[in-house]
Design an enzyme around this catalytic site. Structure first.
Site, PDB file in Angstrom:
ATOM      1  N   HIS A 161      36.914  39.355  51.291  1.00 61.05           N
ATOM      2  CA  HIS A 161      37.486  40.626  51.729  1.00 61.05           C
ATOM      3  C   HIS A 161      38.246  40.417  53.037  1.00 61.05           C
ATOM      4  O   HIS A 161      37.873  39.577  53.857  1.00 61.05           O
ATOM      5  CB  HIS A 161      36.387  41.670  51.917  1.00 61.05           C
ATOM      6  CG  HIS A 161      35.795  42.140  50.622  1.00 61.05           C
ATOM      7  ND1 HIS A 161      34.446  42.267  50.411  1.00 61.05           N
ATOM      8  CD2 HIS A 161      36.378  42.500  49.446  1.00 61.05           C
ATOM      9  CE1 HIS A 161      34.214  42.693  49.188  1.00 61.05           C
ATOM     10  NE2 HIS A 161      35.377  42.831  48.571  1.00 61.05           N
TER      11      HIS A 161
ATOM     12  N   HIS B  74      42.236  42.539  42.571  1.00 58.88           N
ATOM     13  CA  HIS B  74      41.326  42.288  43.696  1.00 58.88           C
ATOM     14  C   HIS B  74      40.216  41.317  43.282  1.00 58.88           C
ATOM     15  O   HIS B  74      39.924  40.351  43.999  1.00 58.88           O
ATOM     16  CB  HIS B  74      40.743  43.626  44.154  1.00 58.88           C
ATOM     17  CG  HIS B  74      39.663  43.521  45.180  1.00 58.88           C
ATOM     18  ND1 HIS B  74      39.877  43.745  46.522  1.00 58.88           N
ATOM     19  CD2 HIS B  74      38.334  43.228  45.069  1.00 58.88           C
ATOM     20  CE1 HIS B  74      38.744  43.594  47.190  1.00 58.88           C
ATOM     21  NE2 HIS B  74      37.787  43.283  46.327  1.00 58.88           N
ATOM     22  N   GLU B  75      39.614  41.559  42.121  1.00 61.49           N
ATOM     23  CA  GLU B  75      38.546  40.671  41.651  1.00 61.49           C
ATOM     24  C   GLU B  75      39.101  39.301  41.272  1.00 61.49           C
ATOM     25  O   GLU B  75      38.430  38.278  41.458  1.00 61.49           O
ATOM     26  CB  GLU B  75      37.820  41.299  40.457  1.00 61.49           C
ATOM     27  CG  GLU B  75      37.227  42.674  40.731  1.00 61.49           C
ATOM     28  CD  GLU B  75      36.346  42.712  41.973  1.00 61.49           C
ATOM     29  OE1 GLU B  75      35.727  41.680  42.297  1.00 61.49           O
ATOM     30  OE2 GLU B  75      36.280  43.769  42.623  1.00 61.49           O
TER      31      GLU B  75
ATOM     32  N   HIS C 154      39.157  37.260  44.248  1.00 67.22           N
ATOM     33  CA  HIS C 154      37.858  36.644  44.545  1.00 67.22           C
ATOM     34  C   HIS C 154      37.685  35.338  43.774  1.00 67.22           C
ATOM     35  O   HIS C 154      37.199  34.339  44.318  1.00 67.22           O
ATOM     36  CB  HIS C 154      36.725  37.604  44.190  1.00 67.22           C
ATOM     37  CG  HIS C 154      36.479  38.674  45.215  1.00 67.22           C
ATOM     38  ND1 HIS C 154      36.432  38.418  46.568  1.00 67.22           N
ATOM     39  CD2 HIS C 154      36.261  40.018  45.080  1.00 67.22           C
ATOM     40  CE1 HIS C 154      36.191  39.540  47.228  1.00 67.22           C
ATOM     41  NE2 HIS C 154      36.097  40.527  46.352  1.00 67.22           N
TER      42      HIS C 154
END
Length: 755
Positions: A464, A454-455, A458
């Protein structure tokens, strides 16, 4: 039989009687005599007979009959396309007959281009996720398919035999006739054999029956795009260990070398998952790559035992300037409520990574990091030395995460299924139960591997989303790699009996759109695009807005007031996801955009974000204001003028609105002779000098003493046609465009903000 022997009338003869002109009855009846010898008949012709035949008739030597086997791969360079069948050169019969270890399964050939082989039975494995002869670009490929009769589902095992036995055989469970597997690929053609066995299938001789099929996959490693770097951050006085239970420490250790193996395996799972997601979204088998180096292999347990060297992802170990005590300060712990410096670990990592990689302007590094010294503090009820953050600046795109879930990660490909099916409860005396969603080992692996992914999303530019990895969909990441899910302590329910693609974790469609045009995801077959990735938005007459992009307009996101996440968007790409058909100019109206929103949101303030195929974007904070009277003005010469959307946030102290209309639009018109740019690391102001010693100041005089001049060639009638801006929170840089095609340098920060 070779083509030059097909017309030769030869019967099967024993070796001793081949040269005679009479037929030997004994040799001719050997193969059909039930009571005869078990020795197989010999079908090979003697060399003397072959030579005598070749002396009389030579095979054709035209170009059409001698096609190169290597050229047959050239048309197959497109993603997902099949390699055409190879018209191989005829071979002389060998001295050995063809062996069949299993009914219908030929022995493995050492040919550079493997021939197509049929499945041995209708129950043999059938790969559904990738077609035979496809080209892929990552070392570890995720496949899924079916075995046996889907109408009569059974359990069993699929054994993957890799190309030329360059990698050990791996076993993968079959649940209700569905299997998933990770296969290791060598550069070039790979012929993989898949063997299906099940104790529920009867065998006439009492042995377990094997049903085999083959698939050919071509692996082309890529080095033309920037890599995603993998780093482990270690405090300067670190013991170089991570949290693990005593049983785990005794079984596999918890030192730096084990951490490297586990982090590397997790990274290959990210890559396999992302590639499959890009394929399902119609963008081909594209993904980011890792920097690799020649090192002792870790992707299989056997490599460490035999000392096998392989080219695998490099894990950079970076020593920090901070001590363990400083890294584990509770004030830095992101999950600790009273912490006052929750974001400081990101700055520590960013400084260390910048010093290590020394990135150059315009060449950003993409780095995903793990803090090895993260530690579960049971008394404080939090993980010290851990923060889950992703982002960065123009030179470092960064993601950080802790090592507190590392003990549950697989170290090798053989451990992937055991890791995602291990129901051992998390012992919080030694390790963390992250967010109370890691109550068992397999759920802890989900949280650790998935949240770090998930990071990493980014750092690759993903915000998100309403669903998918960029929400918290990674709590079911395990379903991507297993066909049956175990009991979940998070849901207090038994897992899915069969994990189908619709049940799996996924990247959101908008994430895959961003990846499609990200520099790390580019392929050599992608068409060249304009070097100008920018998006321009112009308010024009009749309440319309003109949007232009030299690289093409990819998609538009709509945000009615109150929506923090994007739920509505418009795509302009071709069906294959390529930019060739993307329009370079579109006209938008407020009504056409609002019609795409739910009825209860159509009257709310509308924010629009427009993305180009070059990877740039432009945001219009209030679309209605852009098309209203506020966005229009009357020029001094009487013609209508239109204001663009605002760039920069106007949040700097002393920011004031300023407006300048160039003298060429006045009556009488003024001749612009020179533009003076005041700048440092950002733009301070512009001063326009006209004929007759008249000047106008836009902004302020600051930055470099005296500024920089950009004179216009008025003898050739050179005029200012526009400006290229780089902006974020403020205006980072500006470039002047003229009617003669001339461009100035970018004054200010040429790599700051976005263009």
């Amino acid at each position: 039989m070779p083509s030059f022997l097909k017309d030769l009338s030869l019967r099967r003869r024993s070796k001793t009687s081949f040269k005679t002109t009479e037929t030997s009855n004994s040799s001719g009846n050997t193969s059909s005599n039930d009571g005869g010898s078990d020795e197989p008949p010999t079908y090979n012709k003697s060399s003397s007979t072959l030579n005598s035949y070749l002396d009389h008739q030579s095979p054709p030597t035209t170009l059409g009959s001698q096609k190169s086997s290597s050229s047959s791969h050239l048309p197959g360079l497109r993603n997902g396309s099949k390699t055409p069948p190879v018209n191989g050169r005829p071979r002389l019969p060998s001295a050995q007959g063809q062996r069949y270890s299993i009914v219908g399964m030929p022995s493995q050939s050492s040919e550079s281009v493997p021939r197509q082989s049929p499945a041995t039975s209708p129950l043999a494995p059938r790969v559904l996720s990738v077609s035979d002869g496809s080209w892929v670009h990552q070392k570890v490929l995720l496949i899924y398919g079916e075995a046996a009769d889907k109408a009569r589902p059974i359990d069993g095992t699929v054994n993957v035999c890799h190309h030329q036995e360059a990698f050990p055989q791996t076993q993968w469970p079959v649940s209700d006739s569905v299997f998933k597997a990770l296969v290791y690929l060598q550069p070039g053609p790979n012929k993989l054999r898949l063997d299906f066995t099940s104790p529920k299938l009867s065998s006439p001789n009492g042995q377990m029956q094997v049903h085999s099929s083959w698939i050919n996959i071509n692996f082309l490693p890529l080095i033309s795009s920037p890599p995603l770097q993998l780093c482990i951050l270690v405090a300067k006085d670190s013991p170089e260990t991570y949290d693990a239970t005593p049983e785990r420490v005794q079984k596999e250790g918890n030192g730096l070398s084990t951490a490297i193996k586990k982090f590397r395996m997790a990274a290959y799972l990210w890559q396999a998952f992302t590639t499959e997601q890009m394929t399902r979204n119609g963008f081909g088998r594209r993904c980011y790559r890792y920097e690799e180096e020649w090192q002792p292999g870790t992707l299989t347990w056997r490599d460490s035992e035999v000392g096998q060297m392989r080219n695998e992802a490099k894990i950079h170990v970076i020593r920090l300037d901070q001590t363990v005590q400083e890294i584990q300060d509770l004030d830095l712990a992101q999950q600790y409520g009273p912490a006052k410096k929750k974001g400081d670990l990101f700055g520590i990592a960013q400084n260390a990574v910048r010093a290590y990689f020394a990135p150059r302007p315009g060449q950003p590094q993409y780095v995903s990091c793990m803090f090895l010294d993260a530690h579960w503090d049971k008394k404080a009820g939090t993980v010290r030395g851990h923060a889950a953050l992703g982002g960065g600046d123009d030179t470092i795109k960064l993601a950080i995460f802790g090592s507190h879930c590392l003990q549950s990660y697989p170290s090798h490909i053989e451990e992937v299924v055991p890791a995602f099916t291990d129901c051992t409860r998390t012992d919080t005396d030694y390790v963390a139960n992250d967010c109370n969603e890691g109550g068992s080992n397999w759920e802890s692996a989900n949280i650790g591997i998935g949240a770090h992914l998930h990071e990493t999303g980014h750092l690759l530019g993903c915000p998100h989303q309403e669903s998918g990895v960029m929400l918290r969909d990674y709590v079911r990441l395990n379903r991507t790699f297993i066909s049956r899910e175990p009991y979940s302590t998070r849901t207090k329910q038994q897992g899915l009996r069969q994990c189908t693609p619709k049940d799996e974790c996924a990247w959101h469609r908008l994430d895959t759109l961003r990846f499609r045009f990200h520099p790390c995801f580019q392929l050599p077959t992608d068409t060249a695009m304009s070097p100008d990735p920018s998006v321009q938005v112009w308010a024009v007459e009749d309440g319309s807005v003109l949007v232009t992009a030299a690289t093409g307009i990819a998609w538009i996101e709509l945000f009615p007031e109150g929506d923090d996440l994007c739920h509505h968007w418009i795509e302009y790409l071709e069906q294959n996801g390529g930019p060739a058909g993307a329009p370079k100019q579109i006209t938008l109206t407020e009504q056409s955009l609002r019609e795409r929103l739910p009825q209860d949101k159509r009257k709310k303030k509308l924010k629009v974000k427009i993305f180009s195929c070059g990877g740039s974007d432009h945001e219009v904070q209030d679309f209605a204001q852009l098309t209203s009277k506020i966005g229009k003005t009357k020029l001094p010469d009487g013609r209508p003028g239109f204001r663009s959307s605002k760039l920069g946030f106007s949040q700097m102290e002393g920011s004031q609105p300023t407006e300048v209309i160039l003298g060429s639009h006045h009556r009488p018109p003024r001749l612009l002779k020179n533009i003076r740019i005041y700048h440092g690391n950002s733009l301070d102001g512009l001063e326009f000098f006209y004929e007759g010693d008249y000047s106008e100041l836009f902004g302020k005089r600051g930055g470099k003493q005296g500024g920089d001049d950009f004179p216009l060639d008025t003898r050739k009638g050179e005029l200012v046609m526009g400006f290229y801006l780089r902006a974020g929170i403020w205006i980072d840089g500006i470039q002047i465009l003229t009617s003669t095609g001339r461009r100035s340098q970018v004054y200010g920060n040429a790599t700051g903000g976005s263009g």
